[in-house]
Design an enzyme around this catalytic site. Structure first.
Site, PDB file in Angstrom:
ATOM      1  N   GLY A 234      45.774  31.601  37.538  1.00 56.07           N
ATOM      2  CA  GLY A 234      44.792  32.507  38.143  1.00 56.07           C
ATOM      3  C   GLY A 234      45.012  33.926  37.658  1.00 56.07           C
ATOM      4  N   ASN A 235      44.459  34.884  38.350  1.00 55.01           N
ATOM      5  CA  ASN A 235      44.711  36.292  38.014  1.00 55.01           C
ATOM      6  C   ASN A 235      44.626  37.138  39.278  1.00 55.01           C
ATOM      7  OD1 ASN A 235      41.906  37.380  38.294  1.00 55.01           O
ATOM      8  ND2 ASN A 235      41.526  35.819  36.718  1.00 55.01           N
ATOM      9  N   ARG A 236      44.815  38.442  39.111  1.00 59.20           N
ATOM     10  CA  ARG A 236      44.991  39.309  40.281  1.00 59.20           C
ATOM     11  C   ARG A 236      43.682  39.813  40.897  1.00 59.20           C
ATOM     12  NH1 ARG A 236      50.467  41.441  40.008  1.00 59.20           N
ATOM     13  NH2 ARG A 236      51.380  40.714  38.073  1.00 59.20           N
ATOM     14  N   ALA A 301      36.760  38.148  37.046  1.00 56.33           N
ATOM     15  CA  ALA A 301      37.827  38.039  36.052  1.00 56.33           C
ATOM     16  C   ALA A 301      37.942  36.548  35.722  1.00 56.33           C
ATOM     17  CB  ALA A 301      39.122  38.593  36.620  1.00 56.33           C
TER      18      ALA A 301
END
Ligand code: PMT
Length: 429
Positions: A234-236, A301
């Site tokens: 995943g990402n932030r 994102a």
């Protein structure tokens, strides 16, 4: 303050240097005459910033302080910020020589009371006119909005709630209150909304609607690419930027669909939300909406890669390095921009260095109409309340200075509206 900066610093490349000036973003409350009433309470200090923000939004603001407000803040502050003399009482002989309060009541196109104390709310509900502010409210036909601020128990008290209901029933708009820490060490509903939120609410109520009759699709948040039933890549991204854009677009009159990756945010009122998890799910949801939309803003994102295979069971430790094979995900925004019949397409560029040059390269490679570049990493961009954006489009740019994401969202939408006004052929040259 920030809004003025946002609206005043467009930097253009030729050949748009001159036409740029005529495309200066709108001031959403331009020339609206607002009478701002300030009541006594610790939140009165926030009315100073509110005055400034209302003026930045184009409003002409005159301020009236109640006697109690004048114990917390001075007329001089508001005189300097509003550019008008400030009235703080009904018995000012010079001002009343020409029936000043009636003149003021006629001058006002809108009355906003912020902060509105429990006492003033009670007096308004009962038609009491025992000071300048309450007298003005009775003597004016202008629509009234109040932003309450008080201790949480005062707000919850049945008397206050009944008074608020009475006012609502008469068409008074109640802005807030917010929920959170108070001056006394307590937390709960009763806080004054932040000045930028009050301005945004007023714009939604009274400002011109930049996007009326347009359909806007926004993507927000991260994507999660499963490795096995318990792990993912995943990402932030928190989704805050995309959700703010969706909220601003609704306030500007658009019909808004929001494709959201896994986030913990409430859906903004009036927004149709579609939840997805992976990039491929996001692509499918976006592609389904695209034929019906006029503007696509890709703030999500999106993960560039996913595991080539998702393990059916939790991967076990083997005592050796684990090598994951990754497959490339579809580039959603580029795919939309490549469609023959396509909406206005705005992307984001999240960069850790050479922000502007990398973003411009993405703008060109993905054939977007606009890209919003932001620096990320080290606490910036992702999951922060504030951000800073550089908007780039073929032949131009504009820097949106650091501000909360909702303010930036409005700035972004204003720029999109200005660019959409140009024929696509000229826009993409
Ligand atoms: O969500 P927040 O916590 O509020 O944080 C906001 C944000 C930092 C996520 C936001 O401001 C932002 O920059 N969003 C885009 C993040 C990103 O993926 O940037 P990128 O430079 O990797 O991608 C460029 C553009 O292509 C983006 O519009 C992205 O949505 C799109 N893209 C990327 C990859 C892919 N496979 N498909 C895409 O559509």
């Amino acid at each position: 303050m920030r809004q003025t900066e946002i609206r005043r610093i467009p930097v253009s490349y030729p050949p748009f240097a001159v036409s740029e000036i005529s495309r200066m973003p709108l001031r959403p409350l331009a020339n609206l005459r607002i009478l701002l009433g300030v009541c006594g309470g610790i939140a009165a200090y926030k009315a100073a910033e509110l005055t400034r923000r209302l003026r930045d939004a184009g409003a002409d603001v005159k301020v009236v302080l109640t006697a109690n407000a004048a114990r917390f803040v001075t007329p001089l502050t508001f005189q300097a910020l509003s550019g008008h003399p400030v009235r703080a009482g009904l018995w000012d002989e010079a001002a009343e020589a020409a029936m000043g309060h009636i003149e003021l009541a006629r001058w006002a196109q809108r009355i906003l009371i912020a902060p509105a104390s429990a006492n003033t709310i009670a007096r308004l509900a009962h038609g009491v006119a025992d000071d300048l502010l309450t007298t003005l409210c009775l003597a004016s036909d202008a629509p009234l909005a109040i932003a309450p601020a008080m201790n949480l128990r005062m707000w919850a008290h049945p008397a206050t709630q009944a008074n608020v209901q009475t006012l609502r029933g008469r068409g008074v708009v109640i802005l807030g209150p917010g929920d959170g820490p108070m001056a006394e060490p307590e937390s709960g509903p009763g806080r004054l909304l932040e000045p930028h939120q009050i301005v945004a609410e007023l714009v939604a109520l009274h400002g011109p609607k930049l996007l009326s009759s347009l359909r806007v699709l926004v993507s927000a948040g991260p994507t999660c690419e499963d490795i096995d039933p318990v792990r993912f890549i995943g990402n932030r991204s928190s989704g805050r930027m995309g959700f703010a854009i969706a909220q601003a677009a609704v306030a500007q009159g658009a019909e808004v669909h929001l494709v959201a990756g896994p986030v913990h945010l409430a859906t903004p009122a009036g927004v149709e939300r579609i939840d997805v998890r992976s990039a491929r799910e996001m692509r499918a949801a976006v592609m389904q909406q695209i034929p019906q939309c006029d503007i696509f803003i890709s703030a999500a994102a999106v993960g560039d890669y996913r595991p080539a295979e998702i393990a059916a069971h939790k991967l076990k430790k083997s005592g050796k390095a684990l090598i994951l094979e990754l497959s490339e995900n579809p580039d959603i925004v580029a795919e939309v921009a490549a469609l023959k019949k396509r909406p206005f397409v705005a992307g984001f560029a999240a960069e850790t260095e050479s922000v502007e040059s990398h973003a411009r390269a993405k703008l060109e490679r993905k054939k977007l109409d606009l890209i919003a570049a932001n620096r990320v990493g080290g606490g910036a961009g992702f999951d922060a309340a504030d951000n800073e954006l550089t908007l780039l489009w073929p032949g131009g740019k504009e820097h949106l200075h650091r501000a909360d994401k909702l303010t930036l969202a409005h700035g972004l939408l204003e720029r999109i509206v200005a660019l959409r006004a140009k024929p696509a052929k000229v826009r993409r040259r």
